[in-house]
Scaffold this motif. Structure first.
Motif, PDB file in Angstrom:
ATOM      1  N   GLU A  58       1.574   3.330  -1.243  1.00  0.00           N
ATOM      2  CA  GLU A  58       2.510   3.520  -0.147  1.00  0.00           C
ATOM      3  C   GLU A  58       1.958   2.916   1.151  1.00  0.00           C
ATOM      4  O   GLU A  58       2.692   2.368   1.960  1.00  0.00           O
ATOM      5  CB  GLU A  58       2.650   5.027   0.014  1.00  0.00           C
ATOM      6  CG  GLU A  58       3.773   5.527   0.812  1.00  0.00           C
ATOM      7  CD  GLU A  58       3.967   7.011   0.496  1.00  0.00           C
ATOM      8  OE1 GLU A  58       3.016   7.789   0.739  1.00  0.00           O
ATOM      9  OE2 GLU A  58       5.040   7.361   0.002  1.00  0.00           O
ATOM     10  N   THR A  59       0.673   3.029   1.327  1.00  0.00           N
ATOM     11  CA  THR A  59       0.053   2.603   2.574  1.00  0.00           C
ATOM     12  C   THR A  59      -0.183   1.102   2.633  1.00  0.00           C
ATOM     13  O   THR A  59       0.050   0.475   3.652  1.00  0.00           O
ATOM     14  CB  THR A  59      -1.310   3.313   2.743  1.00  0.00           C
ATOM     15  OG1 THR A  59      -1.148   4.690   2.467  1.00  0.00           O
ATOM     16  CG2 THR A  59      -1.823   3.154   4.146  1.00  0.00           C
TER      17      THR A  59
ATOM     18  N   SER B 249       0.501  -1.261  -0.182  1.00  0.00           N
ATOM     19  CA  SER B 249       1.156  -2.141  -1.149  1.00  0.00           C
ATOM     20  C   SER B 249       2.661  -1.998  -1.013  1.00  0.00           C
ATOM     21  O   SER B 249       3.158  -1.838   0.108  1.00  0.00           O
ATOM     22  CB  SER B 249       0.637  -1.776  -2.550  1.00  0.00           C
ATOM     23  OG  SER B 249       1.302  -2.482  -3.554  1.00  0.00           O
TER      24      SER B 249
ATOM     25  N   ARG C 206       6.506  -3.402   3.126  1.00  0.00           N
ATOM     26  CA  ARG C 206       6.065  -4.709   2.652  1.00  0.00           C
ATOM     27  C   ARG C 206       7.175  -5.550   2.028  1.00  0.00           C
ATOM     28  O   ARG C 206       7.350  -6.717   2.365  1.00  0.00           O
ATOM     29  CB  ARG C 206       4.910  -4.510   1.654  1.00  0.00           C
ATOM     30  CG  ARG C 206       4.323  -5.752   1.015  1.00  0.00           C
ATOM     31  CD  ARG C 206       3.536  -6.660   1.939  1.00  0.00           C
ATOM     32  NE  ARG C 206       2.898  -6.032   3.066  1.00  0.00           N
ATOM     33  CZ  ARG C 206       1.689  -5.479   3.055  1.00  0.00           C
ATOM     34  NH1 ARG C 206       0.969  -5.512   1.958  1.00  0.00           N
ATOM     35  NH2 ARG C 206       1.201  -4.935   4.142  1.00  0.00           N
TER      36      ARG C 206
ATOM     37  N   ASN D  41       2.363  -8.335   9.051  1.00  0.00           N
ATOM     38  CA  ASN D  41       2.967  -7.091   8.590  1.00  0.00           C
ATOM     39  C   ASN D  41       1.944  -5.956   8.510  1.00  0.00           C
ATOM     40  O   ASN D  41       0.969  -6.031   7.782  1.00  0.00           O
ATOM     41  CB  ASN D  41       3.594  -7.341   7.202  1.00  0.00           C
ATOM     42  CG  ASN D  41       4.288  -6.125   6.615  1.00  0.00           C
ATOM     43  OD1 ASN D  41       4.195  -5.868   5.423  1.00  0.00           O
ATOM     44  ND2 ASN D  41       4.991  -5.368   7.430  1.00  0.00           N
TER      45      ASN D  41
ATOM     46  N   ARG E 299       3.507   3.027   7.426  1.00  0.00           N
ATOM     47  CA  ARG E 299       2.725   3.963   6.631  1.00  0.00           C
ATOM     48  C   ARG E 299       1.228   3.669   6.680  1.00  0.00           C
ATOM     49  O   ARG E 299       0.403   4.541   6.470  1.00  0.00           O
ATOM     50  CB  ARG E 299       3.168   3.923   5.177  1.00  0.00           C
ATOM     51  CG  ARG E 299       4.551   4.435   4.956  1.00  0.00           C
ATOM     52  CD  ARG E 299       4.576   5.389   3.772  1.00  0.00           C
ATOM     53  NE  ARG E 299       5.925   5.772   3.449  1.00  0.00           N
ATOM     54  CZ  ARG E 299       6.448   6.956   3.776  1.00  0.00           C
ATOM     55  NH1 ARG E 299       5.704   7.845   4.414  1.00  0.00           N
ATOM     56  NH2 ARG E 299       7.683   7.238   3.465  1.00  0.00           N
ATOM     57  N   THR E 300       0.903   2.411   6.922  1.00  0.00           N
ATOM     58  CA  THR E 300      -0.502   2.038   7.000  1.00  0.00           C
ATOM     59  C   THR E 300      -1.188   2.747   8.157  1.00  0.00           C
ATOM     60  O   THR E 300      -2.388   2.959   8.151  1.00  0.00           O
ATOM     61  CB  THR E 300      -0.609   0.517   7.206  1.00  0.00           C
ATOM     62  OG1 THR E 300       0.226  -0.119   6.251  1.00  0.00           O
ATOM     63  CG2 THR E 300      -2.028   0.024   7.036  1.00  0.00           C
TER      64      THR E 300
ATOM     65  N   PRO F  51      -1.860  11.220   5.572  1.00  0.00           N
ATOM     66  CA  PRO F  51      -1.020  12.170   4.831  1.00  0.00           C
ATOM     67  C   PRO F  51      -0.708  13.439   5.627  1.00  0.00           C
ATOM     68  O   PRO F  51       0.364  13.996   5.500  1.00  0.00           O
ATOM     69  CB  PRO F  51      -1.871  12.513   3.611  1.00  0.00           C
ATOM     70  CG  PRO F  51      -2.837  11.390   3.464  1.00  0.00           C
ATOM     71  CD  PRO F  51      -3.078  10.853   4.835  1.00  0.00           C
TER      72      PRO F  51
ATOM     73  N   LYS G  56      -3.340   7.839  11.781  1.00  0.00           N
ATOM     74  CA  LYS G  56      -4.681   7.861  11.208  1.00  0.00           C
ATOM     75  C   LYS G  56      -5.703   8.143  12.309  1.00  0.00           C
ATOM     76  O   LYS G  56      -5.435   7.890  13.480  1.00  0.00           O
ATOM     77  CB  LYS G  56      -5.006   6.476  10.624  1.00  0.00           C
ATOM     78  CG  LYS G  56      -4.468   6.213   9.240  1.00  0.00           C
ATOM     79  CD  LYS G  56      -5.290   5.093   8.573  1.00  0.00           C
ATOM     80  CE  LYS G  56      -5.065   5.054   7.096  1.00  0.00           C
ATOM     81  NZ  LYS G  56      -3.848   4.344   6.691  1.00  0.00           N
TER      82      LYS G  56
END
Ligand code: SF4
Lengths: 602, 261
Positions: A89-90, A92, B157, B170, B174-175, B179, B184
């Motif tokens: 999810e993060t 890919s 993506r 990109n 979510r990167t 969680p 982050k």
């Protein structure tokens, strides 16, 4: 880092028995990518490094990579499934791919992010090291090892010990080409004869004692040219397992063809040298290894049995009605274990693809239902939940249903294999991946998964003459290429028939070319002809087998006879008559072939 | 100003009555339950007309003046909250932070919630626009050609591969999230940007699919590690396409077929 340091996402999770990870490798990878981008490392050296660390190139671009996560012996734990879910999810595409060699692949990852994935993997003890490149790849083990009725003993601990011995071992860092170990449970399940080293557990009586060992097959493999492996000797004792492996690797390292890319797998060495000579060489080398190393190196086989504890939270029924489709699912995806009252569930995926949400729910389902507390990746792009109590199956089915994971057919012909094809592979000529999904959907719609006569047949599809989709061992196999009418090109598969990977392993016989949009009509026609001509005990697979071997006595006596009947189906229309014919699945533009530089196969 | 605030600090500020908490979820969700003392400003209401004058009226009616410490939260990984916070900042409101978790996480920790709908006296707020945190299509089109300007696409993506503004890189939203937190930890964001070769001295423009929510979150992720010059292309890819500006695609691959969605 030891296993005890690994983060645990849930208190009831079983911890992996081996920590395969090494955090320094993530850091080093990040550094090396930077140097490469700054032009301080040349392309070839970088590629070698990247592959060594399990990052594979992506179709027509240098910006993205595929990260192949090794799952040794296929054993995958709930916390690992959850971590992979999060990473997909993060970094890919929100889905992951379960490969035919028990790896899990994350596609279309930005090259600069690969090190972050490696970092995440170390938290759950996984690695992508030596998942690609000229190394010993993921050591496979039958997903039924330990629960199969026909097995002599559970080969899993030996597979794990072999993987442990070889990972990061200098012995296998720079082989002439990739090298594959497959452990199986018995003759029927698994693929001992199509690996560089294939192993089937065997026992013998010696001075009143039962001794463990293996039947070892060498030099098999699929590829542009495919071979069935040769058995080294009647019985190889478990003590000799490691020495045999080392001996074979050393010979390959020394003598394998490093010049000719197309002939550098070990099977070519065996082929060129002749089996007798190769066999002799291995036995001699093994004697040397045994004499010089036996006091120093030993396989660390940990065969303390897995703790089997049925999760209490779910036992019994919950009074709810069993949802529709249960018996079909039960019949076509579950396998009766040798242990009374337990079944293994082969979770049906489409060409191995699974969303990050599904991975997450599967992790929890595994905790709630599997008495061994972890899952296994199978050989056919699926995930297997073993040790599920019979009584729990209806509830397991409901849970899978909620997660969109309850499709039927994983153990039948209705689950075709498709390699990645044009979705990501540089060498692909066709979208084999999507074709597999299309066939699966159609088969399920027609309820072909419930047809007992089709059950033991298989369909496998590769997107080019290389064999990542294992088409040569399929009952009906396809590999992709291009066809042409005048100046117009269309995707065109070569169809082979009668391949198999069991005790009677043989490679499929080429039958004819089939344009992509005619693949399904041709398969259905074959089934129709089979139904008309079969004997009462026949399955599609046994019938095709007779035809391929020339032993059939109905009107279809040979592959050629079949070809004659099928030929009218594959005549290309003109582009004006049928434009769709000239388009591959997944695109709306006319077909043309375009490929980049290959990395996985010659 | 802190980009995010943790639950503990927010709770004590609520006790001290020293904050205005904005819940940006839909009205019906807000009505069911919300963080005590919070007011409701659904993102859709704000977006229906986000001219400075209209936004000014809205926040004044929520009892916010130039000095109020504002905290925003949502239940969509911080993206909607970010968009609202950014709008306030653009208007000239300095003191605004994001709750570092979603409302779902807040409740799953057993923290207090409420159904009471508070009302506050209207306040007066000034307008002091900050154009330096906003990018328009025309600005972006010229600016992105420059050497040290980075254009960041925060969509997922596959959407990015399918089409994006030429030259963009990109980093899916979510990167940047974790969680259990909307962003982050800083060390991780720093490492990620460093790996990507994103230097702190350049200009960065973020965009996403339509209204600047996902890219709003990215805006704050970048601000959290003190990047000085970040702009939000607030009308994002939807406007870009409507304007028929050039679009780039990752060609010759059928990546969508890898998705199990
Ligand atoms: S078989 Fe060909 S197309 Fe498929 S993954 Fe292998 S190299 Fe790529």
């Amino acid at each position: 880092m030891t296993i005890a340091d690994l983060k645990q996402s849930s208190p009831d999770s079983k911890l992996p028995r081996v920590n395969w990870a090494k955090i320094e490798e993530a850091e080093n990878f990040a550094k090396t990518v930077k140097l490469y981008r700054q032009g301080k490392i040349d392309k070839d050296n970088f590629r070698r490094f990247r592959l060594q660390h399990g990052a594979y190139g992506t179709r027509m671009t240098d910006d993205y990579a595929m990260v192949r996560i090794k799952i040794p012996a296929g054993e995958i734990y709930p916390a690992q499934l959850e971590k992979i879910s999060q990473l997909s999810e993060t970094f890919s595409i929100g889905s992951a791919h379960v490969s035919t060699r028990q790896n899990i692949q994350l596609h279309w990852v930005v090259l600069e992010d690969v090190s972050e994935i490696m970092r995440g993997l170390t938290e759950v003890g996984l690695t992508s090291r030596e998942a690609c490149g000229n190394t010993v790849r993921n050591v496979m083990c039958s997903p039924l090892a330990g629960v199969c009725d026909n097995e002599k003993f559970d080969s899993t601990p030996y597979a794990i010990a072999t993987a442990k011995f070889l990972l990061r071992n200098p012995l296998n860092q720079n082989l002439p080409r990739k090298f594959k170990f497959n452990f199986t449970c018995c003759e029927k399940h698994g693929m001992a004869r199509i690996a560089d080293v294939g192993l089937i557990p065997e026992t013998r009586e010696l001075e009143g004692k039962t001794q463990r060992g293996f039947k070892i097959f060498l030099g098999g493999g699929l590829g542009n040219k495919s071979f069935v492996g040769h058995q080294l000797e009647d019985f190889t004792s478990d003590e000799d397992l490691l020495y045999t492996s080392i001996a074979v690797l050393r010979i390959f390292d020394r003598m394998g063809n490093r010049k000719n890319m197309a002939r550098n797998r070990m099977r070519y060495l065996v082929d060129e040298m002749g089996w007798d000579k190769f066999q002799n060489l291995v036995l001699k080398e093994r004697a040397i290894v045994r004499a010089t190393q036996s006091v120093i190196v030993k396989l660390e086989v940990d065969d303390t049995p897995n703790e089997i504890k049925r999760p209490i939270s779910v036992s019994g029924t919950d009074g709810k009605q069993t949802p529709d489709g249960y018996s079909r699912w039960y019949k076509t995806t579950t396998f009766k274990q040798k242990q009374d009252g337990f079944r293994s569930v082969f979770v049906t995926l489409e060409a191995g693809d699974i969303t990050s949400n599904q991975l997450r729910s599967l992790a929890q389902i595994c905790r709630d239902f599997s008495a061994e507390g972890f899952a296994r990746n199978g050989f056919n792009q699926e995930i297997v939940l073993r040790w599920v109590a019979e009584d729990d199956l209806p509830r397991l089915y409901s849970r899978l249903l909620e997660g969109g994971l309850a499709n039927s057919g994983s153990l039948t012909m209705a689950s075709p294999i498709g390699c990645s094809g044009t979705t990501s592979c540089n060498l692909a000529l066709t979208n084999s991946h999507r074709l597999a999904k299309e066939i699966q959907r159609k088969f399920l719609e027609l309820k072909y998964d419930e047809d007992e006569e089709l059950r033991d047949a298989s369909i496998k599809i590769s997107g080019c003459p290389n064999s990542c989709g294992q088409h040569e061992i399929a009952t009906i196999g396809f590999y992709g290429g291009g066809g042409r009418l005048g100046k117009d090109m269309y995707p065109n598969y070569v169809m082979s028939l009668g391949g198999r990977s069991d005790g009677d392993a043989m490679l499929g016989a080429n039958c004819m070319r089939v344009p992509v949009k005619r693949v399904m009509p041709v398969i259905f026609k074959i089934i129709e002809i089979f139904k008309k001509n079969k004997k009462s005990v026949d399955t599609l697979s046994s019938w095709i087998n007779r035809i391929v071997k020339g032993n059939e006595d109905s009107e279809i006596k040979s592959v050629n006879d079949l070809k004659k009947i099928l030929s009218p189906l594959v005549v290309p229309p003109t582009k004006a008559e049928d434009e769709d014919f000239y388009q591959d699945y997944g695109t709306d533009t006319s077909y043309h072939t375009i490929t980049g530089k290959g990395e996985c196969a010659a | 100003m802190h980009i995010t605030i943790d639950a503990d600090s927010l709770r004590s500020e609520i006790r001290d009555k020293s904050v205005r908490v904005i819940d940006v979820r839909k009205e019906e969700e807000y009505k069911k339950s919300h963080i005590p003392s919070s007011v409701n400003l659904p993102l859709a209401n704000l977006l229906s007309d986000d001219s400075p004058e209209k936004v000014l009226k809205l926040i004044q009616s929520l009892g916010i003046d130039d000095e109020t410490h504002v905290i925003v939260y949502d239940d969509t990984f911080g993206a909607l909250a970010s968009r609202v916070a950014w709008t306030l900042q653009y208007l000239g409101h300095e003191d605004v932070s994001l709750l570092d978790m979603t409302y779902g996480q807040w409740t799953s920790l057993g923290l207090e919630s409420d159904q009471k709908i508070p009302s506050y006296e209207s306040k007066t707020h000034s307008i002091n626009l900050h154009p330096e945190i906003m990018a328009t299509a025309d600005y972006l089109e010229k600016e992105k050609e420059k050497e040290n300007v980075i254009l960041l696409d925060n969509r997922e993506r596959l959407n990015f591969l399918e089409q994006h503004i030429p030259g963009a890189i990109n980093i899916p939203y979510r990167t940047l999230g974790a969680p259990d937190r909307i962003l982050k930890p800083k060390t991780e964001i720093k490492r990620l940007l460093e790996n990507r070769g994103i230097k702190s001295n350049g200009e960065i423009i973020t965009y996403c699919g339509s209204v600047g929510t996902l890219s709003g979150l990215a805006y704050y992720a970048l601000k959290s590690v003190n990047l000085p010059n970040v702009k939000l292309y607030v009308r994002s890819f939807k406007e870009w396409k409507d304007l028929k500006k050039p679009i780039q695609k990752q060609e010759h691959a059928t990546y969508w077929d890898l998705s199990a969605e």
